[in-house]
Scaffold this motif. Structure first.
Motif, PDB file in Angstrom:
ATOM      1  N   LYS B  24       0.755  -1.196  -0.166  1.00 17.16           N
ATOM      2  CA  LYS B  24       0.101   0.013   0.040  1.00 17.16           C
ATOM      3  C   LYS B  24       0.730   1.093  -0.256  1.00 17.16           C
ATOM      4  O   LYS B  24       1.765   1.437   0.995  1.00 17.16           O
ATOM      5  CB  LYS B  24      -0.925  -0.039   1.199  1.00 17.16           C
ATOM      6  N   THR B  25       0.355   1.890  -1.113  1.00 15.66           N
ATOM      7  CA  THR B  25       1.627   3.285  -1.060  1.00 15.66           C
ATOM      8  C   THR B  25       0.714   4.578  -0.836  1.00 15.66           C
ATOM      9  O   THR B  25      -0.232   4.615  -1.182  1.00 15.66           O
ATOM     10  CB  THR B  25       1.912   3.224  -2.565  1.00 15.66           C
ATOM     11  N   PHE B  26       1.244   5.432   0.090  1.00 24.41           N
ATOM     12  CA  PHE B  26       0.843   6.693   0.258  1.00 24.41           C
ATOM     13  C   PHE B  26       1.668   7.618  -0.473  1.00 24.41           C
ATOM     14  O   PHE B  26       2.749   7.478  -0.704  1.00 24.41           O
ATOM     15  CB  PHE B  26       0.582   6.842   1.851  1.00 24.41           C
ATOM     16  N   ARG B  29       2.295  14.587   0.177  1.00 21.57           N
ATOM     17  CA  ARG B  29       2.020  15.636  -0.839  1.00 21.57           C
ATOM     18  C   ARG B  29       2.566  16.985  -0.219  1.00 21.57           C
ATOM     19  O   ARG B  29       2.283  17.266   0.773  1.00 21.57           O
ATOM     20  CB  ARG B  29       0.478  15.747  -0.988  1.00 21.57           C
ATOM     21  N   ARG B  32       0.092  21.549  -2.676  1.00 21.96           N
ATOM     22  CA  ARG B  32      -1.370  21.224  -2.895  1.00 21.96           C
ATOM     23  C   ARG B  32      -2.195  22.007  -3.700  1.00 21.96           C
ATOM     24  O   ARG B  32      -3.050  21.798  -4.490  1.00 21.96           O
ATOM     25  CB  ARG B  32      -2.127  21.129  -1.390  1.00 21.96           C
ATOM     26  N   LEU B  83      -6.417  -2.626   5.958  1.00 23.65           N
ATOM     27  CA  LEU B  83      -6.398  -3.403   4.545  1.00 23.65           C
ATOM     28  C   LEU B  83      -7.217  -4.693   4.688  1.00 23.65           C
ATOM     29  O   LEU B  83      -7.886  -5.364   4.116  1.00 23.65           O
ATOM     30  CB  LEU B  83      -5.164  -3.850   4.045  1.00 23.65           C
ATOM     31  N   ILE B  84      -6.877  -5.292   5.878  1.00 21.45           N
ATOM     32  CA  ILE B  84      -7.724  -6.608   6.248  1.00 21.45           C
ATOM     33  C   ILE B  84      -9.132  -6.444   6.545  1.00 21.45           C
ATOM     34  O   ILE B  84      -9.958  -7.144   6.225  1.00 21.45           O
ATOM     35  CB  ILE B  84      -6.929  -7.360   7.478  1.00 21.45           C
ATOM     36  N   ASN B  85      -9.433  -5.200   7.301  1.00 22.10           N
ATOM     37  CA  ASN B  85     -10.821  -5.034   7.576  1.00 22.10           C
ATOM     38  C   ASN B  85     -11.792  -4.573   6.243  1.00 22.10           C
ATOM     39  O   ASN B  85     -12.959  -4.367   6.337  1.00 22.10           O
ATOM     40  CB  ASN B  85     -10.869  -4.044   8.878  1.00 22.10           C
ATOM     41  N   GLY B  86     -10.965  -4.248   5.203  1.00 20.32           N
ATOM     42  CA  GLY B  86     -11.699  -3.769   4.041  1.00 20.32           C
ATOM     43  C   GLY B  86     -11.727  -2.254   3.699  1.00 20.32           C
ATOM     44  O   GLY B  86     -12.754  -2.002   2.648  1.00 20.32           O
ATOM     45  N   THR B  87     -11.427  -1.632   4.859  1.00 18.97           N
ATOM     46  CA  THR B  87     -11.439   0.062   4.730  1.00 18.97           C
ATOM     47  C   THR B  87     -10.754   0.448   3.533  1.00 18.97           C
ATOM     48  O   THR B  87     -10.994   1.115   2.632  1.00 18.97           O
ATOM     49  CB  THR B  87     -11.103   0.595   5.929  1.00 18.97           C
ATOM     50  N   MET B  88      -9.442  -0.089   3.260  1.00 16.36           N
ATOM     51  CA  MET B  88      -8.725   0.370   1.978  1.00 16.36           C
ATOM     52  C   MET B  88      -8.365  -0.885   1.197  1.00 16.36           C
ATOM     53  O   MET B  88      -8.371  -2.243   1.663  1.00 16.36           O
ATOM     54  CB  MET B  88      -7.342   0.692   2.598  1.00 16.36           C
ATOM     55  N   LYS B  89      -8.015  -0.745  -0.036  1.00 15.21           N
ATOM     56  CA  LYS B  89      -7.643  -1.911  -0.916  1.00 15.21           C
ATOM     57  C   LYS B  89      -6.316  -1.659  -1.300  1.00 15.21           C
ATOM     58  O   LYS B  89      -5.699  -0.572  -1.263  1.00 15.21           O
ATOM     59  CB  LYS B  89      -8.492  -1.473  -2.201  1.00 15.21           C
ATOM     60  N   ASP B  91      -2.512  -1.417  -3.017  1.00 16.46           N
ATOM     61  CA  ASP B  91      -2.167  -1.017  -4.582  1.00 16.46           C
ATOM     62  C   ASP B  91      -1.899  -2.239  -5.271  1.00 16.46           C
ATOM     63  O   ASP B  91      -2.223  -2.317  -6.459  1.00 16.46           O
ATOM     64  CB  ASP B  91      -1.389  -0.154  -4.364  1.00 16.46           C
ATOM     65  N   VAL B  95      -5.791  -9.359  -0.590  1.00 16.95           N
ATOM     66  CA  VAL B  95      -6.077  -9.759   0.783  1.00 16.95           C
ATOM     67  C   VAL B  95      -7.442 -10.388   0.628  1.00 16.95           C
ATOM     68  O   VAL B  95      -8.505 -10.114   0.020  1.00 16.95           O
ATOM     69  CB  VAL B  95      -6.491  -8.345   1.478  1.00 16.95           C
ATOM     70  N   ILE B 105     -10.227  -0.109  14.604  1.00 14.57           N
ATOM     71  CA  ILE B 105      -9.202   0.487  14.114  1.00 14.57           C
ATOM     72  C   ILE B 105      -9.022   1.831  14.912  1.00 14.57           C
ATOM     73  O   ILE B 105      -9.798   2.830  14.543  1.00 14.57           O
ATOM     74  CB  ILE B 105      -9.324   0.834  12.497  1.00 14.57           C
TER      75      ILE B 105
END
Lengths: 293, 267
Positions: B24-26, B29, B32, B83-89, B91, B95, B105
């Motif tokens: 997972k990449t963030f 920034r 802006r 990622l495990i709980n499905g809030t984020m996917k 990249d 999972v 969380i």
């Protein structure tokens, strides 16, 4: 230690798997709670509470009656306040859905960043909240037209629901698109605000459709490509036409022809916008949680 | 996504969680606004900078295992959990999970400040997938566990951080889930509540559910878990025995403390 005696009867699947809008429909109970939460939150801490949703449109009706009928003396159009108010219901419903829906994802970031739920819930819930506020306006309109002497007709009611359907699909579709855009750049909420300012004047609300027809002639057909104009005309068909002296004549002089078939086409267009909105949303929703800071 | 992802059906039925080459990449920034971006481009500076919060992590968890997820601050623990709980996917990578997931969380998850504790219980439970009837059945258990008395009917915005985390935990633990995620949940509770939570989590663990427990407290991890994962800058540094994992992190110097103090070290 405990392996083997506890097996889960469910498939191994990505935890993010959702079917978008279908999932929203599947989880209606959650949607209902979100809508109720939104409505409760809006009137929480207010003494009059829900009564405000009646006061607001009522004052608007009085203002328009006063300005257009008494001050400007618009006698070109019969019952002009009703004419305007019909338009106002559509315009409010649409702009509320579009504006609130666009902001909905950002506003609910506390929930979205921490819990897994179909994010389409929020724009859809905004639409439902706006739809909820249509009811008091229709009640006020009904009281007004019944006083003037309006009788309900099947076609009129059909026209009203067709108009609602157009706005529901169109508003939700645009809200889906712009809500995700607003996560990337908060500028979009301002863009939407400006866009909705145009709506008020782009529909036959404070002017009758017959003027458009007169001034633009054949070009008036392009004016009717706007689904919102059609929705306004359909609501006027439902409530305003019946209040005039001679409804048959009003239909001929003030309303375009083939309203229902055009309305159905517009409903189709709105559904296409909805599907497009869903597609755009799915395309960009992956990055929503991390962008919501 | 790479084509090398395995078919979910290729895993045995007791598999509860699969994390496969997940990244997972963030982006950090830098610039802006329009003005900032233009100036940066003009000067030839970078306008964005990426980092991998979770970097090519792979492991599988069997149903009923209890995993202690450890690592220093910022090592990617919470990201992995989201990622495990499905809030984020993710990249890249995939999972997979089996069954209903509940948990927290961070503390006080997703409450609406203007709504009462009561309304928030219904809302939060619905997010976990409970129906109205299911929530009604569990309501007394939830209210009893949170034990916040009359405050249940006042807006959550007025709650102290301890109170809202009590409520959050009470809801999450009373959802019949197959996977329970707990992210530093004991950070704000008082000592009696911490003990209550630990006892409840042991109950969850012993009922055969999969437990994912994030903690900095070696003692509670030792007590709760049978396997430890250690994240280091987003990478999986260690996967295996609890004591070795704690040693790997050099957290074993906490050893001389007694049980209660170790719970306290959660803060």
């Amino acid at each position: 230690m405990t392996e083997g005696r506890y097996l889960v009867d469910a498939p191994l699947a990505p935890p993010t798997a959702t079917q978008g809008l279908l999932e929203v429909f599947r989880r209606r109970y959650l949607l209902k709670l979100l809508v109720r939460r939104e409505i409760n939150a809006r009137y929480s801490g207010s003494f009059l509470g829900l009564i405000w949703s009646y006061i607001n449109p009522l004052t608007q009706l009085f203002i328009y009656t006063f300005i257009f009928v008494l001050v400007l003396g618009r006698d070109r159009t019969e019952n002009f306040a009703i004419h305007v108010f019909c338009g106002l219901i559509v315009v409010h419903f649409f702009t509320e859905t579009f504006n609130a829906g666009t902001r909905s994802i950002v506003r609910n970031k506390a929930l979205i960043r921490k819990m897994a739920l179909p994010k389409e819930m929020f724009p859809v819930a905004s639409m439902m909240v706006s739809l909820f506020h249509v009811a008091p306006q229709v009640v006020i309109l009904l009281v007004a037209v019944l006083i003037i002497g309006w009788a309900p007709s099947g076609l009129g009611i059909a026209a009203f629901f067709l108009a609602l359907g157009i706005i529901m699909a169109l508003g939700t579709g645009l809200a889906l698109m712009f809500s995700v855009a607003n996560v990337y750049f908060r500028d979009f909420a301002s863009v939407v605000n400006i866009l909705t300012n145009f709506v008020r004047f782009g529909v036959p609300m404070i002017y009758p459709y017959s003027i458009v027809d007169e001034r633009f002639g054949d070009a008036a057909a392009y004016y009717l490509w706007n689904p919102l104009s059609n929705a306004v005309l359909l609501v006027q068909r439902a409530f305003w036409v019946g209040t005039t002296e001679d409804p048959e004549k009003t239909m001929l002089t003030e309303m375009p022809d083939a309203m229902f078939s055009r309305g159905l086409v517009m409903l189709g267009v709105a559904v296409v916008v909805l599907l497009l909105g869903q597609w755009v949303f799915r395309r960009f929703e992956n990055k929503i949680p991390e962008r919501l800071t | 996504m790479t084509s090398a992802l395995s078919n979910p059906n290729s895993y045995p039925p007791e598999t509860s969680i699969v994390v496969e080459n997940v990244t997972k990449t963030f982006s950090l920034r830098y610039h802006r606004t329009f003005k900032q971006v233009t100036v940066a481009k003009f000067r030839g500076q970078k306008t964005k900078d990426d980092f991998n919060a979770v970097d090519d992590v792979s492991f599988t968890v069997k149903q009923g295992e209890s995993i202690g997820l450890m690592g220093l601050n910022g090592s990617g623990k919470s990201t992995l959990l989201t990622l495990i709980n499905g809030t984020m996917k993710p990249d890249s990578g995939q999972v997979l999970t089996r069954g209903r997931i509940a948990g927290l969380i961070a503390t006080g998850a997703g409450f609406h400040p203007q709504l009462s504790g009561r309304d928030n219980i219904y809302l939060n439970a619905a997010v976990f997938g409970l129906t109205e009837e299911e929530t009604k059945d569990r309501f007394d258990d939830i209210a009893g566990f949170a034990d916040i008395g009359r405050h249940l009917d006042s807006p959550v915005g007025n709650y102290s951080s301890g109170m809202s985390s009590r409520l959050g935990f009470a809801i999450a633990i009373n959802v019949d889930c197959d996977i329970f995620l707990a992210d530093e949940l004991l950070a704000v509770g008082d000592k009696p509540f911490k003990r209550k939570c630990m006892a409840k989590m042991e109950e969850v663990r012993d009922s055969g559910r999969t437990l994912f427990y994030v903690s900095h407290a070696a003692g509670s991890v030792r007590r709760m878990c049978d396997r430890v994962l250690v994240l280091e800058n987003g990478r999986l540094g260690f996967d295996g025995d609890v004591d070795e994992g704690i040693k790997y992190l050099h957290y074993d110097s906490d050893d001389e403390n007694n049980d209660d103090d170790e719970l306290g070290a959660d803060v």
